[in-house]
Motif scaffolding. Sequence first.
Motif, mmCIF file in Angstrom:
data_model
loop_
_atom_site.group_PDB
_atom_site.id
_atom_site.type_symbol
_atom_site.label_atom_id
_atom_site.label_comp_id
_atom_site.label_asym_id
_atom_site.label_seq_id
_atom_site.Cartn_x
_atom_site.Cartn_y
_atom_site.Cartn_z
ATOM 1 N N GLU A 114 -1.152 -3.676 12.256
ATOM 2 C CA GLU A 114 -0.294 -3.518 13.429
ATOM 3 C C GLU A 114 -0.241 -2.057 13.877
ATOM 4 O OE1 GLU A 114 0.892 -5.649 15.333
ATOM 5 O OE2 GLU A 114 1.047 -7.530 14.232
ATOM 6 N N TYR A 115 -0.336 -1.148 12.930
ATOM 7 C CA TYR A 115 -0.396 0.277 13.273
ATOM 8 C C TYR A 115 -1.623 0.563 14.139
ATOM 9 C CZ TYR A 115 -1.868 5.119 12.492
ATOM 10 O OH TYR A 115 -2.330 6.405 12.651
ATOM 11 N N LEU A 134 3.785 -1.400 16.801
ATOM 12 C CA LEU A 134 4.289 -0.398 15.875
ATOM 13 C C LEU A 134 5.595 -0.839 15.234
ATOM 14 C CD1 LEU A 134 3.475 2.752 18.016
ATOM 15 C CD2 LEU A 134 2.325 2.055 15.904
ATOM 16 N N SER A 137 4.806 -3.218 12.600
ATOM 17 C CA SER A 137 4.291 -2.505 11.437
ATOM 18 C C SER A 137 5.433 -1.988 10.566
ATOM 19 C CB SER A 137 3.407 -1.335 11.892
ATOM 20 O OG SER A 137 3.000 -0.554 10.787
ATOM 21 N N SER A 147 3.266 4.744 11.359
ATOM 22 C CA SER A 147 3.790 3.968 12.473
ATOM 23 C C SER A 147 5.061 4.592 13.039
ATOM 24 C CB SER A 147 4.067 2.520 12.035
ATOM 25 O OG SER A 147 2.845 1.843 11.787
ATOM 26 N N GLU A 150 4.001 7.446 15.209
ATOM 27 C CA GLU A 150 3.493 6.978 16.502
ATOM 28 C C GLU A 150 4.626 6.532 17.414
ATOM 29 O OE1 GLU A 150 0.533 6.861 18.047
ATOM 30 O OE2 GLU A 150 -0.377 8.000 16.412
#
Length: 231
Positions: A114-115, A134, A137, A147, A150
């Motif tokens: 997912e990241y 994110l 994640s 994550s 981000e």
Amino acid sequence: SGGSRFCAFGREKIGDVFGKHHGRLGVAFVAGDGDGGVCFPHHREVRVHAGGTARMAANVPPVRKAVAEARCVAARSRGHFAIGAAQFKAGDVKESRSEMELAARSRDTLAGAEYFLGRIARLEGNSDEAKEHLERSVQADPKFAESRAELGRRNLERGDVEAARNHLQRALELDADSDQANHFLLALYQRTKDPRVEAQRRRVDDLQKKRSLKQDLMLRTIHVQPDDRQR
């Protein structure tokens, strides 16, 4: 040019496992005993000979080689994740997304997948989709610092400084040496004219030097053993 071409981590035929990909990336396999075997990435052609020997084309680009080697992993979640990460590094986000979507089906690789899906969505200009990936994640692994970093960058880009600060501080609590979190925190300090900006700049520079040193030390671990016959 005898010799079988089978996946080193199973008995599946190369075409059945990797389909169109193995031809484009150039991966040949040498069968071994049991589940043994060796993967040989190549540019043009690898002739697989009986006895487990092969000739590889010279000058294989490192990134392309990494993708090819990752394809030696069986078609399981970690294999999909390894392939997707190598493809992302190579700049092939379309293929990376396909692999990460498969990796996201497994709990073991969900957070990491997912990241990467979040980063891919951001590169494609889909900010809301990136946020969803994110957050999934972080939900799958609250300690996944990358994550959170981000998410901090996304909030900073959208002008939500406090939300960005919270995500970045949490990321640094989880990993004080996170390159991403430290870099984004520097950007936050620059935007807000925080007096800690110079100290943070030095911090980022130090981390870059440490990373370069680590890479240099890895290269220095190569040991050449003299040939006794030449003494």
